[in-house]
Write a protein that holds these residues in place. Structure first.
Motif, short mmCIF file in Angstrom:
data_model
loop_
_atom_site.label_atom_id
_atom_site.label_comp_id
_atom_site.label_asym_id
_atom_site.label_seq_id
_atom_site.Cartn_x
_atom_site.Cartn_y
_atom_site.Cartn_z
N UNK A 26 0.43 21.72 -3.10
CA UNK A 26 1.06 20.54 -2.54
C UNK A 26 1.57 20.74 -1.12
N UNK B 95 -1.42 9.92 0.67
CA UNK B 95 -0.63 10.64 -0.34
C UNK B 95 -1.54 11.35 -1.32
N UNK B 96 -2.62 10.66 -1.71
CA UNK B 96 -3.57 11.26 -2.66
C UNK B 96 -4.14 12.57 -2.13
N UNK C 165 -3.10 14.39 0.70
CA UNK C 165 -2.26 15.27 1.52
C UNK C 165 -2.06 16.63 0.87
N UNK C 166 -2.06 16.65 -0.47
CA UNK C 166 -1.82 17.90 -1.17
C UNK C 166 -2.97 18.88 -1.04
N UNK C 167 -4.15 18.36 -0.77
CA UNK C 167 -5.33 19.22 -0.80
C UNK C 167 -5.91 19.50 0.57
N UNK D 37 -2.81 15.94 5.74
CA UNK D 37 -1.36 16.09 5.72
C UNK D 37 -0.78 16.04 7.14
#
Lengths: 224, 224
Positions: free
Chosen positions: B222, B110-111, B113-115, B120
């Motif tokens: 995100x 989760x930490x 996945x946005x980057x 992801x």
């Protein structure tokens, strides 16, 4: 004391700017420089208010918490019992762009909670505030005869947070980005079901609040 | 070709070491140096296998995914239908130290996945694999007459992921660290309730799988 007033107004500007930037980009991608620009001040000036990423997060949270609290209070003026509960949980679901933004703040809390005790404390204060609000409305619903008298209120209130966090993760991070309509279906399904489950109708084992296990062996890194 | 074999064994050692360190400390606090030490090799050598935090996470995931898959397959040899489903979801709950460790890997996803699009993609492959497994067992339960024929299987399978993620957050990050007993109560409550909800008994609106909303406006940060 005009100086004092300026200072407080500026602090609020910074919180609002931090909120807007994190809601747009997420905590990991948010920079102090960008928040300063959004707040219309120089980076040098902003350093008086915010020095680090955790402070950025906390400032953004302070701003958004007020916003959300006001909305919940507006719901509470118009509705009560189960209807108030349903609307309040709906209010917290990431069902539109703005609310997805607020949820991104929570993702930020999860990111930093393992490393920063102050962030963790705020995160848990937030959960407690929600828990109390949910319990209040569920008890009211019970008093109104909308829910059975033997319902385990603490358990149900707490499982509302479980439900919200789960939907938030799946909506913001999963590829199955869930439509607003689908979130409503999940919410109604969860409320209908959770409040009728045989498990919800028994008081929690031991105590109303979930207890810590006898051997709390999680590493310090995650449980400071 | 002994060199090739060495290389693959070493890669597995690194994955195992990465898994152990992240499970103990969480991704944010895990360092490459520590993983090298745990794998019994020099930092210089490890750089051949892992160069960054996302690679660390992916190596750990590869190792732990095999571990978890093997356990689920063992359940599937002994049980079927609703019982297999219940045991498989229980297997994923953070109800003991080891499983909390595996859940910390998910927090790592989760930490990042946005980057990181690769992270992801892995995250979502994991969700899809679970979704398929849940659907398989729920359909089997239906065929066995344990569940009503008009149950929305995709909806129920997906709400199992919502349930798991929610419990994971509350257990690992919330102060209400939930005992194993309490997780069991939540699981049984969720299964009893979710599979009987009037919403679960209607097919999902539009399509079986939740659809993307018409205006996917999440920021690029995100949703790369």
């Amino acid at each position: 004391m005009p100086k004092k007033v300026d200072h407080e107004l500026r602090r609020e500007d910074v919180g609002r700017a931090a909120y807007l930037v994190i809601a747009e980009k997420g905590l990991a991608a948010a920079t102090l420089r960008e928040v300063a620009r959004k707040a219309g001040m120089s980076s040098a000036l902003m350093v008086h208010y915010i020095k680090s990423k955790d402070q950025l997060l906390l400032a953004a949270h302070e701003y958004s918490a007020k916003l959300v609290r006001r909305r919940m209070q507006a719901i509470e003026k118009k509705h009560q019992g189960l209807e108030a509960f349903r609307r309040i949980v709906w209010e917290s679901l990431p069902h539109d762009k703005e609310r997805r933004g607020i949820f991104k703040l929570w993702l930020g809390f999860w990111e930093m909670a393992g490393q920063d005790p102050q962030v963790r404390a705020k995160l848990n204060a937030g959960y407690r505030e929600s828990q109390e609000r949910y319990e209040f409305h569920l008890r009211k619903a019970q008093a109104l005869g909308e829910l059975p008298p033997n319902l385990d209120i603490a358990f149900c209130a707490w499982s509302a947070s479980v439900f919200l966090d789960g939907i938030g993760v799946q909506t913001l991070l999963g590829d199955n980005m869930i439509s607003s309509q689908m979130q409503k279906k999940h919410l109604d399904g969860w409320i209908d079901a959770a409040l009728q489950s045989p498990n919800s109708l028994r008081k929690a084992v031991g105590a109303a609040r979930p207890k810590k296990p006898s051997k709390p062996k999680l590493s310090r890194a995650r449980r400071p």
